[in-house]
Structure formats: structure tokens, C-alpha cells
Design an enzyme around this catalytic site. Sequence first.
Site, PDB file in Angstrom:
ATOM      1  N   GLU A   1       9.818  42.560  26.054  1.00  0.00           N
ATOM      2  CA  GLU A   1       9.367  43.410  24.988  1.00  0.00           C
ATOM      3  C   GLU A   1      10.226  42.844  23.504  1.00  0.00           C
ATOM      4  O   GLU A   1      11.755  42.925  23.565  1.00  0.00           O
ATOM      5  CB  GLU A   1       9.106  44.101  25.231  1.00  0.00           C
ATOM      6  N   SER A   2       9.611  42.876  22.610  1.00  0.00           N
ATOM      7  CA  SER A   2      10.010  42.851  21.540  1.00  0.00           C
ATOM      8  C   SER A   2      11.716  41.425  21.064  1.00  0.00           C
ATOM      9  O   SER A   2      12.379  42.224  19.965  1.00  0.00           O
ATOM     10  CB  SER A   2      11.061  44.338  20.872  1.00  0.00           C
ATOM     11  N   ARG A   3      10.690  40.415  22.302  1.00  0.00           N
ATOM     12  CA  ARG A   3      12.586  39.716  21.742  1.00  0.00           C
ATOM     13  C   ARG A   3      13.701  39.638  22.119  1.00  0.00           C
ATOM     14  O   ARG A   3      14.610  38.903  22.406  1.00  0.00           O
ATOM     15  CB  ARG A   3      12.207  38.782  20.523  1.00  0.00           C
ATOM     16  N   LEU A   4      13.479  41.180  22.528  1.00  0.00           N
ATOM     17  CA  LEU A   4      15.175  41.733  23.586  1.00  0.00           C
ATOM     18  C   LEU A   4      15.512  41.126  24.858  1.00  0.00           C
ATOM     19  O   LEU A   4      15.000  41.629  25.123  1.00  0.00           O
ATOM     20  CB  LEU A   4      15.044  43.344  22.891  1.00  0.00           C
TER      21      LEU A   4
ATOM     22  N   GLN B   1       3.256  35.533  22.618  1.00  0.00           N
ATOM     23  CA  GLN B   1       3.620  36.172  23.194  1.00  0.00           C
ATOM     24  C   GLN B   1       4.346  37.116  23.493  1.00  0.00           C
ATOM     25  O   GLN B   1       5.028  36.934  23.587  1.00  0.00           O
ATOM     26  CB  GLN B   1       3.287  35.119  24.777  1.00  0.00           C
TER      27      GLN B   1
END
Length: 216
Positions: free
Chosen positions: A193-196, A13
Site C-alpha cells: 500500500e501507499s507505494r511503500l 493500482q
Amino acid sequence: MELSKEFIQNLRQEYKAARLNEEDVLAHPLSQFEKWFKEAIEAQLFEPNVMTLATADLNAKPHARIVLLKGFDVEGFTFFTNYLSHKGQQILNNPQACLVFFWADLERQVRIEGNIIKIDSIESDSYFNTRPRLSQLGAHASPQSNVIVSRDVLEDNLKHLSAQYDNLEIPRPIHWGGYKLIPNLIEFWQGRESRLHDRIVYEQVDGKWEISRLAP
Ligand SMILES: Cc1cc2nc3c(=O)[nH]c(=O)nc-3n(C[C@H](O)[C@H](O)[C@H](O)COP(=O)(O)O)c2cc1C
């Protein structure tokens, strides 16, 4: 295996519900916890007070299970259990423990580290007295964490106890009560977002809470 590795690898996700900045958090981590906990309740999450409790035994082997948060204040986080259970024995030998909340719909995790103390017996009594009668009997009927030969042991115990306490007040078993985890570290994690992701951690240094940001 029916589920392919690719299927599982593709379960993912994107998190974009919110953000968490150093300047937005409250000075005391318990106040910040209260804010997030209220939001979890308002979002009508299923059992927002569910938390994973991790403890370690004498050989430093970790153990984890779910328990329910039953209260918190500026001092710490309270839950109830059987003092003779595996977790009870682990806490007796090593009071260091961790709690983890995961509020999936809010894309949030809270991680808490600290030391566990037993709460006052009067406080345990007063919570026990608010429990439904069947839960009170259940606390007497279950030798939590012990091996039992079959479910019949529990059903038989319950039957005998129901007869024993028929029309009587059920006292709190002395081996059942509350613990409080006194935190020395609390991390608030907000998915991004973007695993950040945002990770804001409060750590107690010389009696004061210091706030820093960790890399995701
Ligand atoms: C949603 C949920 C809530 C639970 N709440 C509690 C709780 O508040 N206290 C408790 O002793 N066990 C609770 N349990 C059961 C524990 O996860 C665990 O099975 C039990 O406490 C025995 O753990 P132990 O053998 O490691 O001591 C809960 C389990 C689930 C899934």
C-alpha cells in the site's frame, strides 16, 4: 494523441495482495525464486516464465527483450536463443546481464543480475530435441536479428528446410543453444500500500548470500 495525459497519469493500482519480510524469505535466493515461481504457476499466470533480458553492447548501450526461462537450478537461469543474434553478440562481448520477471497478478517483480555463460552443447541438444518440429525448423529458418527483405524469406526458408528434412531428424543448428545467467544479485519485490513496497535483496559477498532490505 487520443489518450490525454491526465488519462495516462490516472492509470494506477494499489498493491495489497501480500507482504515480504526478511524473516519470511528462504536463505538461498534460488530457493526463494523456486517458491515464488511455483506460486506464479499455481496462480495460472499467462506465461509465468516470461522474462526481460537486458544486455549491453561494446559501447555500453543497453538493449532489452523478452525471452523464456527454460530451467533454473542452484547455479542459475537458463534460456535458449540464436548465438549470432544481437543479444548473442552482446553477450559474447560483455557477459554481464540482467533478467526481470513481472508477475502482475501477484504484484511481484524479481530482478536478477549476473554473468552469462553458454551451456553445454549436449544440454542444448537435449532441449532442442524436445521442441516441436516446426520450432526446430524455425530455428534453422530465421537468421535472428538480421534485416530481411520480406516475410517471404522466412516462408521460403521454411519450405526448403521442410523438404530437406522430410522424414529426417532435425539437428540443432550450431548457432542455436542455451545460455545460463549465473546470478550475483537477486531482488524480490512485493507491491504494498501507499507505494511503500517490500524489496528484499540477496547479494553475493565472499561466496555467501547476504540479505538486506531496500527502500522502495
Ligand atoms: C513472449 C515472448 C517470448 C520470447 N521468447 C524468446 C526466447 O526464448 N528466445 C529468443 O531468442 N527469443 C524470444 N523472443 C523474441 C525476443 O524477444 C527477440 O525478439 C529476439 O530474441 C531477438 O532479440 P535480439 O535481436 O535482441 O537478439 C520472445 C518474445 C516474446 C514476446
